[in-house]
Write a protein that holds these residues in place. Sequence first.
Motif, PDB file in Angstrom:
ATOM      1  N   ASP A 149       0.902  -1.208  -0.031  1.00  0.00           N
ATOM      2  CA  ASP A 149      -0.078  -0.041  -0.097  1.00  0.00           C
ATOM      3  C   ASP A 149       0.785   1.464   0.068  1.00  0.00           C
ATOM      4  O   ASP A 149       1.897   1.480   0.460  1.00  0.00           O
ATOM      5  CB  ASP A 149      -0.827   0.035   1.334  1.00  0.00           C
ATOM      6  CG  ASP A 149      -2.139  -0.778   1.029  1.00  0.00           C
ATOM      7  OD1 ASP A 149      -2.845  -0.533   0.001  1.00  0.00           O
ATOM      8  OD2 ASP A 149      -2.336  -1.681   1.961  1.00  0.00           O
ATOM      9  N   ARG A 151       0.430   5.366   1.265  1.00  0.00           N
ATOM     10  CA  ARG A 151      -0.834   6.462   1.787  1.00  0.00           C
ATOM     11  C   ARG A 151      -1.874   5.882   2.299  1.00  0.00           C
ATOM     12  O   ARG A 151      -3.026   6.030   2.126  1.00  0.00           O
ATOM     13  CB  ARG A 151      -1.264   7.501   0.643  1.00  0.00           C
ATOM     14  CG  ARG A 151      -0.060   8.260   0.359  1.00  0.00           C
ATOM     15  CD  ARG A 151      -0.266   9.078  -0.965  1.00  0.00           C
ATOM     16  NE  ARG A 151       0.879   9.648  -1.700  1.00  0.00           N
ATOM     17  CZ  ARG A 151       0.692  10.208  -2.673  1.00  0.00           C
ATOM     18  NH1 ARG A 151      -0.420  10.391  -3.474  1.00  0.00           N
ATOM     19  NH2 ARG A 151       1.978  10.753  -3.450  1.00  0.00           N
ATOM     20  N   GLY A 152      -2.002   4.800   3.171  1.00  0.00           N
ATOM     21  CA  GLY A 152      -3.120   4.260   4.023  1.00  0.00           C
ATOM     22  C   GLY A 152      -3.319   2.956   3.373  1.00  0.00           C
ATOM     23  O   GLY A 152      -2.416   2.495   2.672  1.00  0.00           O
ATOM     24  N   THR A 153      -4.536   2.382   3.637  1.00  0.00           N
ATOM     25  CA  THR A 153      -4.843   0.951   3.367  1.00  0.00           C
ATOM     26  C   THR A 153      -5.613   1.056   2.136  1.00  0.00           C
ATOM     27  O   THR A 153      -6.599   1.935   2.107  1.00  0.00           O
ATOM     28  CB  THR A 153      -5.458   0.413   4.400  1.00  0.00           C
ATOM     29  OG1 THR A 153      -4.809   0.433   5.564  1.00  0.00           O
ATOM     30  CG2 THR A 153      -6.165  -1.085   4.163  1.00  0.00           C
ATOM     31  N   THR A 154      -5.435   0.267   1.122  1.00  0.00           N
ATOM     32  CA  THR A 154      -6.477  -0.168   0.145  1.00  0.00           C
ATOM     33  C   THR A 154      -7.786  -0.898   0.573  1.00  0.00           C
ATOM     34  O   THR A 154      -7.698  -1.758   1.362  1.00  0.00           O
ATOM     35  CB  THR A 154      -5.971  -0.763  -0.838  1.00  0.00           C
ATOM     36  OG1 THR A 154      -4.815  -0.166  -1.375  1.00  0.00           O
ATOM     37  CG2 THR A 154      -6.718  -0.833  -2.371  1.00  0.00           C
ATOM     38  N   VAL A 155      -8.912  -0.152   0.407  1.00  0.00           N
ATOM     39  CA  VAL A 155     -10.188  -0.793   1.045  1.00  0.00           C
ATOM     40  C   VAL A 155     -11.140  -0.989  -0.077  1.00  0.00           C
ATOM     41  O   VAL A 155     -11.321  -0.259  -0.927  1.00  0.00           O
ATOM     42  CB  VAL A 155     -10.727   0.292   2.088  1.00  0.00           C
ATOM     43  CG1 VAL A 155     -12.068   0.045   2.708  1.00  0.00           C
ATOM     44  CG2 VAL A 155      -9.710   0.895   3.018  1.00  0.00           C
ATOM     45  N   GLY A 168      -7.943   3.083  -3.430  1.00  0.00           N
ATOM     46  CA  GLY A 168      -6.334   3.202  -2.569  1.00  0.00           C
ATOM     47  C   GLY A 168      -5.362   2.960  -3.588  1.00  0.00           C
ATOM     48  O   GLY A 168      -5.686   3.527  -4.931  1.00  0.00           O
ATOM     49  N   LYS A 170      -1.386   1.259  -4.787  1.00  0.00           N
ATOM     50  CA  LYS A 170      -0.471   0.397  -4.291  1.00  0.00           C
ATOM     51  C   LYS A 170       0.931   0.683  -5.242  1.00  0.00           C
ATOM     52  O   LYS A 170       0.978   1.214  -6.404  1.00  0.00           O
ATOM     53  CB  LYS A 170      -0.885  -1.141  -5.120  1.00  0.00           C
ATOM     54  CG  LYS A 170      -2.230  -1.644  -4.447  1.00  0.00           C
ATOM     55  CD  LYS A 170      -2.005  -2.261  -3.092  1.00  0.00           C
ATOM     56  CE  LYS A 170      -2.946  -2.732  -2.305  1.00  0.00           C
ATOM     57  NZ  LYS A 170      -2.484  -3.224  -1.263  1.00  0.00           N
ATOM     58  N   THR A 186      -6.501  -6.128  -0.105  1.00  0.00           N
ATOM     59  CA  THR A 186      -6.964  -5.318   0.448  1.00  0.00           C
ATOM     60  C   THR A 186      -7.906  -5.730   1.794  1.00  0.00           C
ATOM     61  O   THR A 186      -8.098  -6.793   2.103  1.00  0.00           O
ATOM     62  CB  THR A 186      -8.180  -4.785  -0.674  1.00  0.00           C
ATOM     63  OG1 THR A 186      -8.655  -3.568  -0.108  1.00  0.00           O
ATOM     64  CG2 THR A 186      -9.240  -5.701  -0.978  1.00  0.00           C
ATOM     65  N   ARG A 187      -8.420  -4.741   2.276  1.00  0.00           N
ATOM     66  CA  ARG A 187      -9.429  -4.961   3.632  1.00  0.00           C
ATOM     67  C   ARG A 187     -10.915  -4.560   3.010  1.00  0.00           C
ATOM     68  O   ARG A 187     -10.994  -3.716   2.088  1.00  0.00           O
ATOM     69  CB  ARG A 187      -8.997  -3.643   4.589  1.00  0.00           C
ATOM     70  CG  ARG A 187      -7.713  -3.989   5.400  1.00  0.00           C
ATOM     71  CD  ARG A 187      -7.528  -2.379   6.019  1.00  0.00           C
ATOM     72  NE  ARG A 187      -8.533  -2.461   6.998  1.00  0.00           N
ATOM     73  CZ  ARG A 187      -8.562  -2.611   8.305  1.00  0.00           C
ATOM     74  NH1 ARG A 187      -7.449  -3.352   8.947  1.00  0.00           N
ATOM     75  NH2 ARG A 187      -9.416  -2.305   9.497  1.00  0.00           N
ATOM     76  N   GLU A 189     -14.478  -3.948   3.994  1.00  0.00           N
ATOM     77  CA  GLU A 189     -15.154  -3.300   5.095  1.00  0.00           C
ATOM     78  C   GLU A 189     -16.588  -3.257   4.726  1.00  0.00           C
ATOM     79  O   GLU A 189     -17.064  -2.404   3.755  1.00  0.00           O
ATOM     80  CB  GLU A 189     -14.613  -1.832   5.271  1.00  0.00           C
ATOM     81  CG  GLU A 189     -13.046  -1.752   5.879  1.00  0.00           C
ATOM     82  CD  GLU A 189     -12.493  -0.426   6.249  1.00  0.00           C
ATOM     83  OE1 GLU A 189     -13.204   0.440   5.999  1.00  0.00           O
ATOM     84  OE2 GLU A 189     -11.394  -0.373   6.591  1.00  0.00           O
TER      85      GLU A 189
END
Length: 405
Positions: A149, A151-155, A168, A170, A186-187, A189
């Motif tokens: 990733d 700049r933060g998490t790919t969601v 997100g 990569k 990815t997460r 949610e």
Amino acid sequence: MTKPSVHEHPGVLADNGLCEPKTPAGRRLLDLLERYLPALEAESRDNDREATLPVHLFDRMRKEGVLGATVPEDLGGLGVHSLHDVALALARIAGRDAGVALALHMQFSRGLTLDFEWRHGAPSTRPLAEDLLRQMGAGEAVICGAVKDVRGTTVLTRAADGSYRLNGRKTLVSMAGIATHYVVSTRLEEAGAPVRLAAPVVARTTPGLTVLDNWDGMGMRSSGSVDIVFDGCPVDRDRVLPRGEPGVRDDAALAGQTVSSIAMLGIYVGIAEAARRIALTELRRRGGAPAGVRTTVAEIDARLFALHTAVASALTTADRLADDLSGDLAARGRAMMTPFQYAKLLVNRHSVGVVDDCLMLVGGAGYSNSHPLARLYRDVRAGGFMHPYNFTDGVDYLSEVVLGR
């Protein structure tokens, strides 16, 4: 296929090292790759200087079946299932251009993991795996993984129509510029549900997907390892591969991580062998060798012998257990990952040491960016941060094996 000369590998490694294929399919792949080695070697300097993935060679590989190497024969591929043979193929390519080998690993790895999904995965994911494998076997699909990733998490989130949206960015996605599909870590949610991990398969033509042209790496410069941005990319429900829970160690999943990554060890063995070949050619040209040079050559060969035997042993274990689902799956995962990490620790340390020693033997000429050793000197260092695991995580894992959690 032309066999390596007696000077290609240190010691007697034919039965113990990463030198000969173990399956007929592996032999067919090596025979195919032989056609590309002269062009790879001839173009490697320019590809490195310009940070260019040799697209025309990958187009040939797609048309001639190389990119379908790890697809089962029943689905149109070469049927290379042996991790040993995949690692050997990558080693041969890496000896000419390691960046190209790293990019090829993306496609080979996806074939291996999708093959497992097709044969052993959940009923809901098998059709997706089969569809992708058939496209790979036909030379229509080029698939790479997007893991790291930025700049933060790919969601991945649920949309109102029941489909998903992916957001997100990569980085270091090798071969991304020519890929037709991306398997994205990815997460997931969803409202009212616990966060899970997932791997959506996203086509290159998906709205909101942008492949950047931002690769300027220190090494592996011909791998095309660029960034990908996902801005609300729509993903159908049947294009998502389920994974585990975030932050929860699942030892059963270590098996899949091993299958997808262990063949990369061949790349760094191939780099070290190429450095040895260059150094020995130069030493023979000069004639004579003082004691210090002879000692260094012997140490280089001892390190390479250790790398060959360690990597081949770890690959043999992984091949033996890859399709064995009969027992404790957590124990199986640990039994595959542990020798992989032992071998990776040795490879990350000693492949760098071999290239360093070869540069010392050749002298100042090798320090120029126009010399092939300079490229190998930069390329070999990529192994240290490749997952799983980088050095610190690998040490944590292996120490836990011995000392307990």
